[in-house]
Design a protein around this motif. Structure first.
Motif, mmCIF file in Angstrom:
data_model
loop_
_atom_site.group_PDB
_atom_site.id
_atom_site.type_symbol
_atom_site.label_atom_id
_atom_site.label_comp_id
_atom_site.label_asym_id
_atom_site.label_seq_id
_atom_site.Cartn_x
_atom_site.Cartn_y
_atom_site.Cartn_z
ATOM 1 N N VAL A 104 -6.569 6.601 -7.674
ATOM 2 C CA VAL A 104 -6.950 7.793 -8.433
ATOM 3 C C VAL A 104 -7.258 8.966 -7.506
ATOM 4 O O VAL A 104 -7.727 8.778 -6.389
ATOM 5 C CB VAL A 104 -8.173 7.528 -9.346
ATOM 6 C CG1 VAL A 104 -7.839 6.516 -10.424
ATOM 7 C CG2 VAL A 104 -9.373 7.072 -8.553
ATOM 8 N N SER A 105 -6.996 10.151 -8.006
ATOM 9 C CA SER A 105 -7.312 11.368 -7.267
ATOM 10 C C SER A 105 -8.715 11.837 -7.658
ATOM 11 O O SER A 105 -9.307 11.347 -8.627
ATOM 12 C CB SER A 105 -6.299 12.465 -7.600
ATOM 13 O OG SER A 105 -6.425 12.844 -8.968
ATOM 14 N N ASP A 141 2.990 14.397 -4.026
ATOM 15 C CA ASP A 141 2.618 15.694 -4.578
ATOM 16 C C ASP A 141 1.627 16.438 -3.683
ATOM 17 O O ASP A 141 1.135 17.509 -4.038
ATOM 18 C CB ASP A 141 2.028 15.525 -5.979
ATOM 19 C CG ASP A 141 0.840 14.568 -6.019
ATOM 20 O OD1 ASP A 141 0.403 14.073 -4.947
ATOM 21 O OD2 ASP A 141 0.347 14.299 -7.132
ATOM 22 N N GLY A 142 1.309 15.877 -2.504
ATOM 23 C CA GLY A 142 0.391 16.512 -1.567
ATOM 24 C C GLY A 142 -1.080 16.227 -1.856
ATOM 25 O O GLY A 142 -1.948 16.652 -1.111
ATOM 26 N N LYS A 143 -1.372 15.493 -2.920
ATOM 27 C CA LYS A 143 -2.751 15.146 -3.269
ATOM 28 C C LYS A 143 -3.127 13.821 -2.615
ATOM 29 O O LYS A 143 -2.279 12.981 -2.354
ATOM 30 C CB LYS A 143 -2.908 14.978 -4.786
ATOM 31 C CG LYS A 143 -2.762 16.244 -5.567
ATOM 32 C CD LYS A 143 -2.968 15.947 -7.041
ATOM 33 C CE LYS A 143 -2.731 17.190 -7.865
ATOM 34 N NZ LYS A 143 -2.871 16.914 -9.310
ATOM 35 N N TYR A 144 -4.419 13.659 -2.397
ATOM 36 C CA TYR A 144 -4.932 12.385 -1.914
ATOM 37 C C TYR A 144 -5.371 11.525 -3.092
ATOM 38 O O TYR A 144 -5.992 12.014 -4.038
ATOM 39 C CB TYR A 144 -6.110 12.585 -0.959
ATOM 40 C CG TYR A 144 -5.671 12.984 0.420
ATOM 41 C CD1 TYR A 144 -5.066 12.055 1.261
ATOM 42 C CD2 TYR A 144 -5.841 14.283 0.870
ATOM 43 C CE1 TYR A 144 -4.646 12.419 2.535
ATOM 44 C CE2 TYR A 144 -5.425 14.654 2.141
ATOM 45 C CZ TYR A 144 -4.823 13.709 2.960
ATOM 46 O OH TYR A 144 -4.405 14.074 4.213
ATOM 47 N N ASN A 196 7.526 7.068 -14.108
ATOM 48 C CA ASN A 196 7.373 7.066 -15.558
ATOM 49 C C ASN A 196 5.902 7.044 -15.980
ATOM 50 O O ASN A 196 5.438 7.944 -16.661
ATOM 51 C CB ASN A 196 8.114 5.874 -16.167
ATOM 52 C CG ASN A 196 8.110 5.917 -17.673
ATOM 53 O OD1 ASN A 196 8.472 6.918 -18.277
ATOM 54 N ND2 ASN A 196 7.691 4.823 -18.289
ATOM 55 N N CYS A 197 5.160 6.036 -15.532
ATOM 56 C CA CYS A 197 3.766 5.896 -15.976
ATOM 57 C C CYS A 197 2.765 6.558 -15.029
ATOM 58 O O CYS A 197 1.600 6.736 -15.380
ATOM 59 C CB CYS A 197 3.409 4.431 -16.179
ATOM 60 S SG CYS A 197 3.351 3.432 -14.673
ATOM 61 N N GLY A 198 3.200 6.903 -13.807
ATOM 62 C CA GLY A 198 2.326 7.588 -12.860
ATOM 63 C C GLY A 198 1.421 6.694 -12.047
ATOM 64 O O GLY A 198 0.668 7.169 -11.194
ATOM 65 N N PHE A 254 5.061 5.946 1.575
ATOM 66 C CA PHE A 254 4.997 6.241 0.143
ATOM 67 C C PHE A 254 6.391 6.152 -0.459
ATOM 68 O O PHE A 254 7.336 6.754 0.047
ATOM 69 C CB PHE A 254 4.416 7.647 -0.059
ATOM 70 C CG PHE A 254 3.922 7.900 -1.441
ATOM 71 C CD1 PHE A 254 2.654 7.504 -1.808
ATOM 72 C CD2 PHE A 254 4.735 8.516 -2.382
ATOM 73 C CE1 PHE A 254 2.190 7.730 -3.095
ATOM 74 C CE2 PHE A 254 4.277 8.746 -3.663
ATOM 75 C CZ PHE A 254 3.001 8.347 -4.027
ATOM 76 N N ILE A 255 6.519 5.385 -1.520
ATOM 77 C CA ILE A 255 7.786 5.207 -2.222
ATOM 78 C C ILE A 255 7.574 5.601 -3.681
ATOM 79 O O ILE A 255 6.551 5.263 -4.285
ATOM 80 C CB ILE A 255 8.237 3.734 -2.171
ATOM 81 C CG1 ILE A 255 8.398 3.260 -0.730
ATOM 82 C CG2 ILE A 255 9.539 3.540 -2.950
ATOM 83 C CD1 ILE A 255 8.576 1.758 -0.600
#
Length: 125
Positions: free
Chosen positions: A23-24, A61-64, A88-90, A115-116
Motif C-alpha cells: 500500500v501507498s 508510477d513513481g510512488k512508494y 487489472n486489479c492493481g 518491478f514487473i
C-alpha cells in the motif's frame, strides 16, 4: 534506545498487516481518514522500513508502496525479489523467487528494486 509503540504506530501496523497488497501512503490515508495525518504516516512507514518491519517498493508510477514480505522467515527483509503489479486489479505483491544479480568485481549491492507489471493469476483468465 528502544522505540515506543504508540497507538498511531499500532493503527498503521494493523492496517499494513491486514492488507493483501503493498500500500501507498495515499491508500493508508484513505483507510485511516482523519485519525492520522499524512506526515505522520510517512514518518511511521519510513521508521518501519528502517526497523525492517516492512520494505519499500518503488512502483512504475513513481510512488512508494510498503509491504510485509511474506517470503521472509526472518523479522527483517533481507533478500532480493521482484514485485508484481496487476494492471487489472492493481494489487502489488512480492514474488517468491530470490534474484541474484552478478555485479562486476569491486561493486557491492545495497538495494534491489525489481518491478514487473502484467496480470495476476486471478485476473489473467
Amino acid at each position: 534506545m528502544a522505540k515506543r509503540n504508540t497507538p498511531t504506530k499500532q493503527l498503521i501496523l494493523d492496517s499494513l498487516k491486514k492488507s493483501k497488497s503493498a500500500v501507498s501512503q495515499e491508500i493508508l490515508q484513505k483507510e485511516l481518514g482523519e485519525a492520522v495525518d499524512r506526515a505522520t504516516i510517512y514518518r511511521v512507514l519510513n521508521s518501519f522500513c528502517d526497523d525492517g518491519i516492512v520494505h519499500k517498493i518503488l512502483g512504475d508510477d513513481g510512488k512508494y508502496y510498503f509491504a510485509f514480505c511474506v517470503n521472509c522467515s526472518e523479522k527483517k527483509h533481507r533478500h532480493n525479489h521482484f514485485h508484481f503489479k496487476c494492471l487489472n486489479c492493481g494489487k502489488i505483491e512480492c514474488l517468491p523467487n530470490e534474484v541474484e544479480v552478478k555485479l562486476p568485481v569491486g561493486y557491492r549491492s545495497v538495494n534491489f528494486n525489481g518491478f514487473i507489471s502484467g496480470y495476476c493469476s486471478e485476473c489473467s483468465h
